[in-house]
Motif scaffolding. Structure first.
Motif, PDB file in Angstrom:
ATOM      1  N   PHE A 293       0.839  -1.194   0.000  1.00 53.29           N
ATOM      2  CA  PHE A 293       0.000   0.000   0.000  1.00 53.29           C
ATOM      3  C   PHE A 293       0.873   1.244   0.000  1.00 53.29           C
ATOM      4  CE2 PHE A 293      -3.968  -1.872   2.339  1.00 53.29           C
ATOM      5  CZ  PHE A 293      -3.983  -2.918   1.437  1.00 53.29           C
ATOM      6  N   THR A 294       0.384   2.291  -0.643  1.00 51.89           N
ATOM      7  CA  THR A 294       1.092   3.569  -0.665  1.00 51.89           C
ATOM      8  C   THR A 294       0.103   4.693  -0.389  1.00 51.89           C
ATOM      9  OG1 THR A 294       2.673   2.751  -2.298  1.00 51.89           O
ATOM     10  CG2 THR A 294       2.543   5.126  -1.977  1.00 51.89           C
ATOM     11  N   ILE A 295       0.432   5.524   0.587  1.00 49.84           N
ATOM     12  CA  ILE A 295      -0.398   6.675   0.903  1.00 49.84           C
ATOM     13  C   ILE A 295       0.236   7.919   0.290  1.00 49.84           C
ATOM     14  CG2 ILE A 295       0.753   7.162   3.112  1.00 49.84           C
ATOM     15  CD1 ILE A 295      -2.030   7.972   4.193  1.00 49.84           C
ATOM     16  N   SER A 296      -0.621   8.809  -0.200  1.00 47.34           N
ATOM     17  CA  SER A 296      -0.128  10.064  -0.750  1.00 47.34           C
ATOM     18  C   SER A 296      -1.156  11.155  -0.484  1.00 47.34           C
ATOM     19  CB  SER A 296       0.148   9.932  -2.247  1.00 47.34           C
ATOM     20  OG  SER A 296      -1.025   9.573  -2.947  1.00 47.34           O
ATOM     21  N   ARG A 297      -0.685  12.374  -0.510  1.00 47.96           N
ATOM     22  CA  ARG A 297      -1.561  13.514  -0.244  1.00 47.96           C
ATOM     23  C   ARG A 297      -1.408  14.558  -1.335  1.00 47.96           C
ATOM     24  NH1 ARG A 297      -0.819  15.495   5.907  1.00 47.96           N
ATOM     25  NH2 ARG A 297      -1.938  17.305   5.066  1.00 47.96           N
ATOM     26  N   ASP A 298      -2.512  15.214  -1.646  1.00 46.69           N
ATOM     27  CA  ASP A 298      -2.518  16.406  -2.483  1.00 46.69           C
ATOM     28  C   ASP A 298      -2.981  17.533  -1.576  1.00 46.69           C
ATOM     29  OD1 ASP A 298      -3.073  18.517  -4.187  1.00 46.69           O
ATOM     30  OD2 ASP A 298      -3.701  17.200  -5.815  1.00 46.69           O
ATOM     31  N   ASN A 299      -2.033  18.273  -1.041  1.00 48.26           N
ATOM     32  CA  ASN A 299      -2.375  19.294  -0.044  1.00 48.26           C
ATOM     33  C   ASN A 299      -3.218  20.421  -0.644  1.00 48.26           C
ATOM     34  OD1 ASN A 299      -1.005  18.000   2.078  1.00 48.26           O
ATOM     35  ND2 ASN A 299       0.945  18.871   1.405  1.00 48.26           N
ATOM     36  N   ALA A 300      -3.019  20.700  -1.901  1.00 41.60           N
ATOM     37  CA  ALA A 300      -3.792  21.762  -2.550  1.00 41.60           C
ATOM     38  C   ALA A 300      -5.269  21.397  -2.632  1.00 41.60           C
ATOM     39  CB  ALA A 300      -3.237  22.040  -3.936  1.00 41.60           C
ATOM     40  N   LYS A 301      -5.547  20.101  -2.677  1.00 44.05           N
ATOM     41  CA  LYS A 301      -6.925  19.625  -2.783  1.00 44.05           C
ATOM     42  C   LYS A 301      -7.446  19.056  -1.467  1.00 44.05           C
ATOM     43  CE  LYS A 301      -6.571  18.414  -7.688  1.00 44.05           C
ATOM     44  NZ  LYS A 301      -6.712  17.328  -8.694  1.00 44.05           N
ATOM     45  N   ASN A 302      -6.631  19.118  -0.413  1.00 40.53           N
ATOM     46  CA  ASN A 302      -7.021  18.534   0.886  1.00 40.53           C
ATOM     47  C   ASN A 302      -7.485  17.092   0.710  1.00 40.53           C
ATOM     48  OD1 ASN A 302      -6.475  20.921   2.319  1.00 40.53           O
ATOM     49  ND2 ASN A 302      -8.541  21.709   1.952  1.00 40.53           N
ATOM     50  N   THR A 303      -6.727  16.360  -0.061  1.00 41.49           N
ATOM     51  CA  THR A 303      -7.114  14.998  -0.430  1.00 41.49           C
ATOM     52  C   THR A 303      -5.993  14.021  -0.100  1.00 41.49           C
ATOM     53  OG1 THR A 303      -8.566  15.789  -2.185  1.00 41.49           O
ATOM     54  CG2 THR A 303      -7.830  13.506  -2.328  1.00 41.49           C
ATOM     55  N   VAL A 304      -6.393  12.851   0.373  1.00 40.41           N
ATOM     56  CA  VAL A 304      -5.451  11.774   0.639  1.00 40.41           C
ATOM     57  C   VAL A 304      -5.870  10.556  -0.174  1.00 40.41           C
ATOM     58  CG1 VAL A 304      -6.722  10.909   2.663  1.00 40.41           C
ATOM     59  CG2 VAL A 304      -4.264  10.445   2.434  1.00 40.41           C
ATOM     60  N   TYR A 305      -4.883   9.826  -0.650  1.00 38.92           N
ATOM     61  CA  TYR A 305      -5.123   8.635  -1.467  1.00 38.92           C
ATOM     62  C   TYR A 305      -4.460   7.430  -0.801  1.00 38.92           C
ATOM     63  CZ  TYR A 305      -5.873  12.335  -4.907  1.00 38.92           C
ATOM     64  OH  TYR A 305      -6.296  13.469  -5.562  1.00 38.92           O
TER      65      TYR A 305
END
Length: 121
Positions: free
Chosen positions: A65-77
């Motif tokens: 599993f890999t977690i990532s974030r898009d801080n500009a979109k306040n989104t986590v994957y």
């Protein structure tokens, strides 16, 4: 503030899924975002989290599993590869979000609604 998760579903063992979770509302900052899961009859457990760029994974998902974030979109994957039947659970998005309280920023915990992941053997 609300967390909206998506991306769960049914997949065969060895397959992949990608979960997404977006935070909306009045957000002054996000300390951490992550994913927990709860299988039937078991306690909720941490799967992965990103705390200001520092990632933590449960031993059972490391390397898959890999977690990532898009801080500009306040989104986590959460990219989930090589899924196993034991990964079957309801997955919950979590965020520690800063709120302005009495002229100070305090962290509050928020949870998404949960998304079912089922891995068939």
């Amino acid at each position: 503030v609300q967390l909206q998760a998506s991306g769960g579903g049914l997949v065969q063992a060895g397959g992949s899924l990608r979960l997404s979770c977006s935070a909306s509302g009045v957000i002054f900052g996000i300390n951490a975002m992550g994913w927990y899961r709860q299988a039937p009859g078991k306690q909720r457990e941490l799967v992965a989290k990103d705390s200001s760029g520092t990632t933590t994974y449960a031993d059972s998902v490391k390397g898959r599993f890999t977690i990532s974030r898009d801080n500009a979109k306040n989104t986590v994957y959460l990219q989930m590869n090589s899924l196993k039947p034991e990964d079957t659970a309801v997955y919950y998005c979590h965020a520690e979000i800063l709120r302005l309280v009495a002229a100070a920023f305090d962290p509050f915990d928020y949870w998404g609604q949960g998304t079912q992941v089922t891995v068939s053997s």
